[in-house]
Design a protein around this motif. Structure first.
Motif, PDB file in Angstrom:
ATOM      1  N   THR A   4       0.852  -1.182   0.000  1.00 36.11           N
ATOM      2  CA  THR A   4       0.000   0.000   0.000  1.00 36.11           C
ATOM      3  C   THR A   4       0.886   1.229   0.000  1.00 36.11           C
ATOM      4  N   ALA A   5       0.613   2.173  -0.899  1.00 39.47           N
ATOM      5  CA  ALA A   5       1.377   3.420  -0.924  1.00 39.47           C
ATOM      6  C   ALA A   5       1.195   4.125   0.411  1.00 39.47           C
ATOM      7  N   TYR A   6       2.293   4.551   0.998  1.00 46.54           N
ATOM      8  CA  TYR A   6       2.254   5.185   2.319  1.00 46.54           C
ATOM      9  C   TYR A   6       2.594   6.665   2.220  1.00 46.54           C
ATOM     10  N   THR A   7       3.712   6.981   1.578  1.00 43.57           N
ATOM     11  CA  THR A   7       4.108   8.373   1.352  1.00 43.57           C
ATOM     12  C   THR A   7       4.567   8.528  -0.086  1.00 43.57           C
ATOM     13  N   TYR A   8       4.484   9.760  -0.591  1.00 45.14           N
ATOM     14  CA  TYR A   8       4.989  10.051  -1.927  1.00 45.14           C
ATOM     15  C   TYR A   8       5.273  11.540  -2.035  1.00 45.14           C
ATOM     16  N   ASP A   9       6.450  11.892  -2.544  1.00 41.00           N
ATOM     17  CA  ASP A   9       6.840  13.277  -2.786  1.00 41.00           C
ATOM     18  C   ASP A   9       6.971  13.467  -4.297  1.00 41.00           C
ATOM     19  N   ALA A  10       6.053  14.213  -4.893  1.00 42.27           N
ATOM     20  CA  ALA A  10       6.040  14.402  -6.345  1.00 42.27           C
ATOM     21  C   ALA A  10       7.276  15.139  -6.844  1.00 42.27           C
ATOM     22  N   GLY A  11       7.869  15.970  -6.015  1.00 42.85           N
ATOM     23  CA  GLY A  11       9.058  16.720  -6.425  1.00 42.85           C
ATOM     24  C   GLY A  11      10.281  15.837  -6.620  1.00 42.85           C
ATOM     25  N   THR A  12      10.439  14.869  -5.747  1.00 39.56           N
ATOM     26  CA  THR A  12      11.606  13.984  -5.829  1.00 39.56           C
ATOM     27  C   THR A  12      11.264  12.612  -6.396  1.00 39.56           C
ATOM     28  N   ARG A  13       9.954  12.324  -6.537  1.00 42.75           N
ATOM     29  CA  ARG A  13       9.450  11.025  -6.993  1.00 42.75           C
ATOM     30  C   ARG A  13       9.917   9.886  -6.090  1.00 42.75           C
ATOM     31  N   THR A  23       5.233  -3.298   7.585  1.00 36.17           N
ATOM     32  CA  THR A  23       6.606  -2.833   7.480  1.00 36.17           C
ATOM     33  C   THR A  23       6.720  -1.748   6.415  1.00 36.17           C
ATOM     34  N   PRO A  24       7.235  -0.557   6.761  1.00 40.17           N
ATOM     35  CA  PRO A  24       7.450   0.476   5.744  1.00 40.17           C
ATOM     36  C   PRO A  24       8.742   0.202   4.978  1.00 40.17           C
ATOM     37  N   VAL A  25       8.684   0.376   3.670  1.00 43.47           N
ATOM     38  CA  VAL A  25       9.865   0.186   2.820  1.00 43.47           C
ATOM     39  C   VAL A  25       9.953   1.390   1.882  1.00 43.47           C
ATOM     40  N   PRO A  26      11.072   2.113   1.920  1.00 41.03           N
ATOM     41  CA  PRO A  26      11.204   3.286   1.049  1.00 41.03           C
ATOM     42  C   PRO A  26      11.486   2.886  -0.400  1.00 41.03           C
ATOM     43  N   PHE A  27      11.157   3.791  -1.315  1.00 39.02           N
ATOM     44  CA  PHE A  27      11.552   3.602  -2.720  1.00 39.02           C
ATOM     45  C   PHE A  27      12.137   4.904  -3.238  1.00 39.02           C
ATOM     46  N   ASP A  28      13.035   4.777  -4.226  1.00 37.43           N
ATOM     47  CA  ASP A  28      13.668   5.960  -4.808  1.00 37.43           C
ATOM     48  C   ASP A  28      13.045   6.279  -6.161  1.00 37.43           C
ATOM     49  N   ALA A  29      13.515   7.339  -6.781  1.00 39.60           N
ATOM     50  CA  ALA A  29      12.947   7.800  -8.055  1.00 39.60           C
ATOM     51  C   ALA A  29      13.093   6.759  -9.155  1.00 39.60           C
ATOM     52  N   SER A  30      14.186   5.995  -9.159  1.00 41.92           N
ATOM     53  CA  SER A  30      14.365   4.995 -10.219  1.00 41.92           C
ATOM     54  C   SER A  30      13.313   3.892 -10.113  1.00 41.92           C
ATOM     55  N   ALA A  31      12.923   3.502  -8.912  1.00 46.48           N
ATOM     56  CA  ALA A  31      11.869   2.494  -8.740  1.00 46.48           C
ATOM     57  C   ALA A  31      10.524   3.052  -9.189  1.00 46.48           C
ATOM     58  N   PHE A  32      10.261   4.315  -8.875  1.00 44.28           N
ATOM     59  CA  PHE A  32       9.014   4.948  -9.300  1.00 44.28           C
ATOM     60  C   PHE A  32       8.980   5.069 -10.818  1.00 44.28           C
ATOM     61  N   ASP A  33      10.061   5.541 -11.427  1.00 47.19           N
ATOM     62  CA  ASP A  33      10.119   5.717 -12.877  1.00 47.19           C
ATOM     63  C   ASP A  33       9.996   4.391 -13.622  1.00 47.19           C
ATOM     64  N   ALA A  34      10.501   3.312 -13.050  1.00 48.84           N
ATOM     65  CA  ALA A  34      10.437   1.997 -13.693  1.00 48.84           C
ATOM     66  C   ALA A  34       9.000   1.528 -13.872  1.00 48.84           C
ATOM     67  N   GLY A  35       8.097   1.993 -13.019  1.00 48.10           N
ATOM     68  CA  GLY A  35       6.690   1.594 -13.109  1.00 48.10           C
ATOM     69  C   GLY A  35       5.871   2.414 -14.081  1.00 48.10           C
ATOM     70  N   GLY A  36       6.417   3.506 -14.587  1.00 52.86           N
ATOM     71  CA  GLY A  36       5.708   4.318 -15.561  1.00 52.86           C
ATOM     72  C   GLY A  36       4.576   5.157 -14.993  1.00 52.86           C
ATOM     73  N   LEU A  37       4.570   5.356 -13.692  1.00 52.73           N
ATOM     74  CA  LEU A  37       3.510   6.153 -13.071  1.00 52.73           C
ATOM     75  C   LEU A  37       3.798   7.645 -13.179  1.00 52.73           C
ATOM     76  N   LEU A  39       1.801   9.763 -10.867  1.00 50.81           N
ATOM     77  CA  LEU A  39       1.381  10.226  -9.557  1.00 50.81           C
ATOM     78  C   LEU A  39       1.040   9.016  -8.706  1.00 50.81           C
ATOM     79  N   LEU A  40       1.200   9.165  -7.414  1.00 50.77           N
ATOM     80  CA  LEU A  40       0.854   8.104  -6.481  1.00 50.77           C
ATOM     81  C   LEU A  40       0.211   8.741  -5.262  1.00 50.77           C
TER      82      LEU A  40
END
Length: 67
Positions: A4-13, A23-37, A39-40
């Motif tokens: 489940t999406a917990y946090t998201y910063d559109a500026g840094t993706r 358990t919270p697990v962070p993701f970076d911009a490359s993981a976000f970009d790989a999904g083609g999204l 906005l979250l």
């Protein structure tokens, strides 16, 4: 794996997801970009791909969960 999406910063993706066990697990911009999204929103159900051991889990892809 689903989460489940917990946090998201559109500026840094960057952000974090909650695994089904809470358990919270962070993701970076490359993981976000790989999904083609574009906005979250917190609370959205997502599909993630990960690598590494459970105590050092790294998200490599975040995309929307579709049924």
């Amino acid at each position: 794996m689903q989460a489940t999406a917990y946090t998201y910063d559109a500026g840094t993706r960057t952000g974090s997801v909650l695994l089904d066990d809470g358990t919270p697990v962070p993701f970076d911009a490359s993981a976000f970009d790989a999904g083609g999204l574009r906005l979250l929103r917190p609370g959205q159900r997502v599909r993630i791909e990960t690598e590494g051991p459970k105590d050092g889990l790294r998200v490599t892809l975040v995309t929307l969960q579709t049924f």
